[in-house]
Motif scaffolding. Structure first.
Motif, mmCIF file in Angstrom:
data_model
loop_
_atom_site.group_PDB
_atom_site.id
_atom_site.type_symbol
_atom_site.label_atom_id
_atom_site.label_comp_id
_atom_site.label_asym_id
_atom_site.label_seq_id
_atom_site.Cartn_x
_atom_site.Cartn_y
_atom_site.Cartn_z
ATOM 1 N N ASP A 1 1.758 68.295 57.456
ATOM 2 C CA ASP A 1 1.006 67.397 58.410
ATOM 3 C C ASP A 1 1.402 65.728 57.169
ATOM 4 O O ASP A 1 0.419 66.640 56.245
ATOM 5 N N SER A 2 1.616 64.948 57.484
ATOM 6 C CA SER A 2 1.400 63.780 56.168
ATOM 7 C C SER A 2 1.466 62.218 57.398
ATOM 8 O O SER A 2 1.610 62.383 58.309
ATOM 9 N N GLU A 3 1.751 61.386 56.611
ATOM 10 C CA GLU A 3 1.891 60.328 57.014
ATOM 11 C C GLU A 3 2.529 59.666 57.906
ATOM 12 O O GLU A 3 2.923 59.450 59.011
ATOM 13 N N SER A 4 4.270 60.774 57.339
ATOM 14 C CA SER A 4 5.372 59.977 57.681
ATOM 15 C C SER A 4 5.788 60.947 59.139
ATOM 16 O O SER A 4 6.446 60.602 59.513
ATOM 17 N N GLY A 5 5.064 61.621 59.319
ATOM 18 C CA GLY A 5 5.015 62.902 60.328
ATOM 19 C C GLY A 5 5.392 64.194 59.719
ATOM 20 O O GLY A 5 4.128 64.354 58.749
ATOM 21 N N ARG A 6 5.421 65.324 61.083
ATOM 22 C CA ARG A 6 5.367 66.506 60.476
ATOM 23 C C ARG A 6 7.065 67.630 60.092
ATOM 24 O O ARG A 6 7.312 66.563 60.850
#
Length: 182
Positions: A47-52
């Motif tokens: 998971d990151s800020e831009s999505g999974r």
């Protein structure tokens, strides 16, 4: 609209194939079968800020696991319909390569000597891994199998891609008439 073929992230190393080869050894947990520890392979998410997304940094080990965890068609002369195994997509291949691993076929046979069984297991895995070279995924693949006593066989698969070595170590126990690999 961006299609898979247009996505520059998928062109890295091996093209579109890489995104699917993401199985990791212990992601889905572990359990004990007949007193032997086993792991459950699966996908690992990030998971990151831009999505999974799905982690792909160990894609070659994942591909090796996917090959070895898929039973190839049996080479028995008259198997029952439920024991043919293989993968449905094999019917559509035109390159002569088979889907999955013949390790299961070699390991299910009866051998007079343990050394013969270990040689057969090693030869089957080496043949399975030969597909990596034939498809241009790996530059070389070395397989070694060693009997460790008490129904335990260790198999080491070392694949080299552009001078990077990827090593996968498996152990197989013969328990209750079948092989348990972890």
């Amino acid at each position: 609209m961006v299609t898979l073929a247009d996505d520059p992230c998928l062109a890295q190393n091996t093209g579109r194939r890489r995104i699917f080869w993401t199985t990791r050894v212990e992601v889905c947990g572990n359990y004990t079968l007949c007193g032997e520890p086993c792991t459950i392979p699966g996908l690992e998410y990030e998971d990151s800020e831009s999505g999974r997304t799905i982690k792909t940094d160990e894609w070659l080990n994942g591909l090796i696991l996917n090959i070895l965890n898929t039973r190839a068609r049996t080479n028995a002369k008259c198997p029952s319909p439920a024991a043919v195994f293989g993968h449905w997509s094999e019917s559509y291949r035109d390159d002569g390569l088979y889907i999955g691993s013949r390790l299961w076929n070699a390991a299910s046979k009866s051998y007079v000597r343990v050394a013969d069984a270990v040689k057969a297991i090693q030869a089957a895995v080496q043949a399975d891994m030969g597909k990596l070279i034939a498809m241009g995924v790996a530059d070389s693949v070395d397989v070694s199998a060693t009997y460790r006593g008490r129904n335990l066989v260790e198999v080491l698969v070392a694949a080299t891609v552009m001078n990077n070595r990827h090593v996968l170590s498996l152990s197989g126990h013969f328990v209750s008439g079948t092989w348990v690999w972890h």
